[in-house]
Write a protein that holds these residues in place. Structure first.
Motif, PDB file in Angstrom:
ATOM      1  N   ARG A  18       0.822  -1.211   0.000  1.00 47.23           N
ATOM      2  CA  ARG A  18       0.000   0.000   0.000  1.00 47.23           C
ATOM      3  C   ARG A  18       0.858   1.264   0.000  1.00 47.23           C
ATOM      4  O   ARG A  18       0.591   2.205   0.722  1.00 47.23           O
ATOM      5  N   LEU A  19       1.902   1.215  -0.797  1.00 49.86           N
ATOM      6  CA  LEU A  19       2.758   2.369  -1.012  1.00 49.86           C
ATOM      7  C   LEU A  19       2.604   2.800  -2.463  1.00 49.86           C
ATOM      8  O   LEU A  19       2.248   1.991  -3.312  1.00 49.86           O
ATOM      9  N   ALA A  20       2.889   4.046  -2.730  1.00 48.81           N
ATOM     10  CA  ALA A  20       2.727   4.599  -4.075  1.00 48.81           C
ATOM     11  C   ALA A  20       3.671   3.912  -5.059  1.00 48.81           C
ATOM     12  O   ALA A  20       4.896   4.017  -4.920  1.00 48.81           O
ATOM     13  N   PRO A  21       3.102   3.204  -6.054  1.00 48.97           N
ATOM     14  CA  PRO A  21       3.959   2.507  -7.025  1.00 48.97           C
ATOM     15  C   PRO A  21       4.941   3.433  -7.741  1.00 48.97           C
ATOM     16  O   PRO A  21       6.073   3.034  -7.993  1.00 48.97           O
ATOM     17  N   ALA A  22       4.543   4.655  -8.041  1.00 46.18           N
ATOM     18  CA  ALA A  22       5.439   5.566  -8.764  1.00 46.18           C
ATOM     19  C   ALA A  22       6.701   5.852  -7.950  1.00 46.18           C
ATOM     20  O   ALA A  22       7.812   5.863  -8.496  1.00 46.18           O
ATOM     21  N   TRP A  23       6.562   6.065  -6.636  1.00 44.18           N
ATOM     22  CA  TRP A  23       7.729   6.330  -5.792  1.00 44.18           C
ATOM     23  C   TRP A  23       8.558   5.068  -5.587  1.00 44.18           C
ATOM     24  O   TRP A  23       9.792   5.137  -5.529  1.00 44.18           O
ATOM     25  N   LEU A  24       7.902   3.930  -5.486  1.00 38.35           N
ATOM     26  CA  LEU A  24       8.638   2.660  -5.385  1.00 38.35           C
ATOM     27  C   LEU A  24       9.474   2.430  -6.633  1.00 38.35           C
ATOM     28  O   LEU A  24      10.649   2.051  -6.554  1.00 38.35           O
ATOM     29  N   VAL A  25       8.876   2.657  -7.781  1.00 36.61           N
ATOM     30  CA  VAL A  25       9.578   2.465  -9.055  1.00 36.61           C
ATOM     31  C   VAL A  25      10.740   3.451  -9.169  1.00 36.61           C
ATOM     32  O   VAL A  25      11.838   3.082  -9.602  1.00 36.61           O
ATOM     33  N   ALA A  26      10.515   4.691  -8.758  1.00 35.79           N
ATOM     34  CA  ALA A  26      11.595   5.681  -8.803  1.00 35.79           C
ATOM     35  C   ALA A  26      12.758   5.237  -7.913  1.00 35.79           C
ATOM     36  O   ALA A  26      13.927   5.322  -8.319  1.00 35.79           O
ATOM     37  N   GLY A  27      12.443   4.749  -6.726  1.00 35.73           N
ATOM     38  CA  GLY A  27      13.497   4.267  -5.830  1.00 35.73           C
ATOM     39  C   GLY A  27      14.232   3.070  -6.395  1.00 35.73           C
ATOM     40  O   GLY A  27      15.451   2.952  -6.278  1.00 35.73           O
ATOM     41  N   ALA A  28      13.484   2.162  -7.030  1.00 39.47           N
ATOM     42  CA  ALA A  28      14.103   0.973  -7.621  1.00 39.47           C
ATOM     43  C   ALA A  28      14.978   1.335  -8.823  1.00 39.47           C
ATOM     44  O   ALA A  28      15.940   0.638  -9.123  1.00 39.47           O
ATOM     45  N   ALA A  29      14.666   2.417  -9.484  1.00 43.95           N
ATOM     46  CA  ALA A  29      15.452   2.843 -10.649  1.00 43.95           C
ATOM     47  C   ALA A  29      16.750   3.538 -10.239  1.00 43.95           C
ATOM     48  O   ALA A  29      17.750   3.481 -10.968  1.00 43.95           O
ATOM     49  N   LEU A  30      16.738   4.185  -9.091  1.00 43.51           N
ATOM     50  CA  LEU A  30      17.868   5.022  -8.672  1.00 43.51           C
ATOM     51  C   LEU A  30      19.242   4.370  -8.748  1.00 43.51           C
ATOM     52  O   LEU A  30      20.162   4.980  -9.317  1.00 43.51           O
ATOM     53  N   PRO A  31      19.449   3.172  -8.186  1.00 43.06           N
ATOM     54  CA  PRO A  31      20.815   2.623  -8.223  1.00 43.06           C
ATOM     55  C   PRO A  31      21.391   2.515  -9.637  1.00 43.06           C
ATOM     56  O   PRO A  31      22.548   2.887  -9.867  1.00 43.06           O
ATOM     57  N   ASP A  32      20.588   2.053 -10.587  1.00 39.03           N
ATOM     58  CA  ASP A  32      21.096   1.920 -11.957  1.00 39.03           C
ATOM     59  C   ASP A  32      21.209   3.270 -12.652  1.00 39.03           C
ATOM     60  O   ASP A  32      22.116   3.472 -13.467  1.00 39.03           O
ATOM     61  N   LEU A  33      20.317   4.193 -12.347  1.00 38.63           N
ATOM     62  CA  LEU A  33      20.398   5.521 -12.965  1.00 38.63           C
ATOM     63  C   LEU A  33      21.647   6.279 -12.508  1.00 38.63           C
ATOM     64  O   LEU A  33      22.142   7.144 -13.219  1.00 38.63           O
TER      65      LEU A  33
END
Length: 156
Positions: A18-33
């Motif tokens: 129940r967390l915002a998918p957009a922020w989860l996805v942004a966090g998951a993208a960060l290490p590779d970005l």
């Protein structure tokens, strides 16, 4: 683990946490970005360094304490690190998981392959098959939810 799998896994976490998918996805993208451009440009020798180090955990906790968006961002980042370490260990290279404490330790025999060469290496590895199973399960879940008239990613 592939970039899109990190993003899909983070979005799926949002469905159940129940967390915002957009922020989860942004966090998951960060290490590779952060790390892929640094490695590609030769700023660092490896592709798991600055953005992939668990030594940033205190910063992630501070971000998580800012609110639900910060929590989702931190959880997405942590999921990326967990999945990368998991796939490295499953592929029989447990010492490569030392990336989690970069720069304090560096894997003794790092793979250090650019993204294109990594693709050829990764095909048919044990974690490649797990990733295929993940995508098949995600597809089956999407079909089931569509038939039930529910969105795959409900808003928290």
């Amino acid at each position: 683990m592939y970039f899109l799998t990190h993003l899909a896994a983070a979005a799926l976490v949002g469905r159940y946490a129940r967390l915002a998918p957009a922020w989860l996805v942004a966090g998951a993208a960060l290490p590779d970005l952060v790390d892929k451009p640094l490695g590609t440009l030769g700023v660092v020798d490896l592709y798991h360094t600055v953005g992939h180090t668990a030594l940033l955990a205190p910063l992630a906790v501070a971000v998580a304490l800012t609110g639900r968006a910060g929590l989702a961002l931190a959880v997405g980042w942590a999921s990326h690190l967990f999945l990368d370490a998991f796939h490295i260990v499953i592929n029989g290279r447990p010492t490569d998981a030392l990336f989690l404490v970069w720069p304090l330790a560096v894997p003794p025999d790092p793979l250090a392959l650019p993204p294109g060469a990594f693709f050829r290496y990764y095909l048919w590895s044990p974690s490649f098959f797990l990733e295929v199973v993940f995508w098949l399960a995600l597809g089956a879940l999407a079909v089931r939810e569509r038939r039930a008239g529910r969105p795959l990613l409900a808003r928290p």
